[in-house]
Scaffold this motif. Structure first.
Motif, PDB file in Angstrom:
ATOM      1  N   ASP A 112       1.220  -1.100   0.072  1.00 39.59           N
ATOM      2  CA  ASP A 112      -0.176   0.075   0.276  1.00 39.59           C
ATOM      3  C   ASP A 112       0.562   0.959  -0.064  1.00 39.59           C
ATOM      4  O   ASP A 112       1.641   1.280   1.051  1.00 39.59           O
ATOM      5  CB  ASP A 112      -1.051   0.261   1.508  1.00 39.59           C
ATOM      6  N   GLN A 113       0.536   2.117  -0.902  1.00 35.18           N
ATOM      7  CA  GLN A 113       1.096   3.800  -0.838  1.00 35.18           C
ATOM      8  C   GLN A 113      -0.193   4.812  -1.539  1.00 35.18           C
ATOM      9  O   GLN A 113      -0.377   4.429  -1.595  1.00 35.18           O
ATOM     10  CB  GLN A 113       2.215   3.223  -2.006  1.00 35.18           C
ATOM     11  N   GLN A 114       1.212   6.240  -0.639  1.00 36.83           N
ATOM     12  CA  GLN A 114       0.248   7.230  -0.868  1.00 36.83           C
ATOM     13  C   GLN A 114       1.124   8.131  -1.342  1.00 36.83           C
ATOM     14  O   GLN A 114       2.127   8.144  -0.835  1.00 36.83           O
ATOM     15  CB  GLN A 114      -0.497   7.598  -0.135  1.00 36.83           C
ATOM     16  N   TYR A 115       1.109   8.375  -2.334  1.00 39.01           N
ATOM     17  CA  TYR A 115       2.723   9.333  -2.863  1.00 39.01           C
ATOM     18  C   TYR A 115       1.338  10.806  -3.627  1.00 39.01           C
ATOM     19  O   TYR A 115       0.289  10.287  -4.133  1.00 39.01           O
ATOM     20  CB  TYR A 115       3.245   9.154  -3.235  1.00 39.01           C
ATOM     21  N   ILE A 116       2.704  11.581  -4.750  1.00 44.49           N
ATOM     22  CA  ILE A 116       1.458  13.147  -5.151  1.00 44.49           C
ATOM     23  C   ILE A 116       2.730  12.617  -6.434  1.00 44.49           C
ATOM     24  O   ILE A 116       3.888  12.468  -6.578  1.00 44.49           O
ATOM     25  CB  ILE A 116       2.084  14.242  -4.987  1.00 44.49           C
ATOM     26  N   GLU A 117       1.297  12.665  -7.616  1.00 44.42           N
ATOM     27  CA  GLU A 117       3.304  13.002  -9.048  1.00 44.42           C
ATOM     28  C   GLU A 117       1.689  13.866  -9.533  1.00 44.42           C
ATOM     29  O   GLU A 117       0.611  13.838  -9.081  1.00 44.42           O
ATOM     30  CB  GLU A 117       2.252  11.184  -9.696  1.00 44.42           C
ATOM     31  N   ASP A 118       2.390  14.261 -10.415  1.00 44.01           N
ATOM     32  CA  ASP A 118       2.309  15.787 -11.237  1.00 44.01           C
ATOM     33  C   ASP A 118       1.562  15.494 -12.385  1.00 44.01           C
ATOM     34  O   ASP A 118       1.776  13.979 -13.452  1.00 44.01           O
ATOM     35  CB  ASP A 118       3.348  17.090 -11.612  1.00 44.01           C
ATOM     36  N   CYS A 119       0.377  15.568 -13.054  1.00 46.89           N
ATOM     37  CA  CYS A 119      -0.171  15.576 -14.122  1.00 46.89           C
ATOM     38  C   CYS A 119       0.508  15.864 -15.279  1.00 46.89           C
ATOM     39  O   CYS A 119       0.938  16.898 -15.351  1.00 46.89           O
ATOM     40  CB  CYS A 119      -1.412  15.905 -14.079  1.00 46.89           C
ATOM     41  N   GLN A 120       0.570  15.309 -16.076  1.00 41.23           N
ATOM     42  CA  GLN A 120       0.903  14.925 -17.311  1.00 41.23           C
ATOM     43  C   GLN A 120       0.679  16.095 -18.590  1.00 41.23           C
ATOM     44  O   GLN A 120       1.510  17.023 -19.173  1.00 41.23           O
ATOM     45  CB  GLN A 120       1.522  13.629 -18.249  1.00 41.23           C
ATOM     46  N   VAL A 121      -0.913  16.443 -18.018  1.00 39.09           N
ATOM     47  CA  VAL A 121      -0.939  17.141 -19.088  1.00 39.09           C
ATOM     48  C   VAL A 121      -1.033  19.007 -18.322  1.00 39.09           C
ATOM     49  O   VAL A 121      -0.632  19.696 -19.068  1.00 39.09           O
ATOM     50  CB  VAL A 121      -2.353  17.375 -19.382  1.00 39.09           C
ATOM     51  N   CYS A 122      -1.963  18.907 -17.309  1.00 36.68           N
ATOM     52  CA  CYS A 122      -1.830  20.296 -16.257  1.00 36.68           C
ATOM     53  C   CYS A 122      -0.797  20.773 -15.699  1.00 36.68           C
ATOM     54  O   CYS A 122      -0.921  21.264 -14.994  1.00 36.68           O
ATOM     55  CB  CYS A 122      -3.268  20.456 -15.675  1.00 36.68           C
ATOM     56  N   CYS A 123      -0.104  19.523 -15.249  1.00 39.38           N
ATOM     57  CA  CYS A 123       1.033  19.579 -14.255  1.00 39.38           C
ATOM     58  C   CYS A 123       0.935  20.247 -12.399  1.00 39.38           C
ATOM     59  O   CYS A 123       1.789  20.393 -11.654  1.00 39.38           O
ATOM     60  CB  CYS A 123       1.795  21.255 -15.045  1.00 39.38           C
ATOM     61  N   ARG A 124      -0.691  19.618 -12.467  1.00 39.25           N
ATOM     62  CA  ARG A 124      -1.217  19.964 -11.270  1.00 39.25           C
ATOM     63  C   ARG A 124      -0.667  18.702 -10.027  1.00 39.25           C
ATOM     64  O   ARG A 124      -0.811  17.406 -10.773  1.00 39.25           O
ATOM     65  CB  ARG A 124      -2.844  20.462 -11.386  1.00 39.25           C
ATOM     66  N   PRO A 125      -0.599  19.102  -8.906  1.00 39.52           N
ATOM     67  CA  PRO A 125      -0.433  18.150  -8.018  1.00 39.52           C
ATOM     68  C   PRO A 125      -1.752  16.707  -7.927  1.00 39.52           C
ATOM     69  O   PRO A 125      -1.943  17.251  -7.625  1.00 39.52           O
ATOM     70  CB  PRO A 125       0.275  17.985  -6.845  1.00 39.52           C
ATOM     71  N   ILE A 126      -1.011  15.197  -8.337  1.00 39.17           N
ATOM     72  CA  ILE A 126      -2.137  14.497  -7.686  1.00 39.17           C
ATOM     73  C   ILE A 126      -1.893  13.706  -6.919  1.00 39.17           C
ATOM     74  O   ILE A 126      -0.604  13.488  -7.181  1.00 39.17           O
ATOM     75  CB  ILE A 126      -2.456  13.886  -8.635  1.00 39.17           C
TER      76      ILE A 126
END
Length: 62
Positions: free
Chosen positions: A26-40
């Protein structure tokens, strides 16, 4: 082993592909959207069979 998953960005709605390493548990992390660059915020949970379930939310969503 990395497994590809398609998710929808909670900001712009675009479908993007992410790679998940299910061997890390199980994991939780933040990755930026490849289109709008906002953090997901990505939450990866393994079910009883070891299959990954992925959810994507906006950074400040509860």
């Amino acid at each position: 082993m990395l497994t590809p998953f398609d998710i929808s960005c909670p900001y712009c709605g675009e479908s993007i592909e992410i790679l998940v390493d299910a061997s890390a548990g199980d994991q939780q992390y933040i990755e930026d959207c490849q289109v709008c660059c906002r953090p997901i915020t990505l939450s990866i949970r393994l079910d009883a069979d070891g299959d990954a379930q992925v959810s994507a939310t906006a950074e400040n969503d509860a």
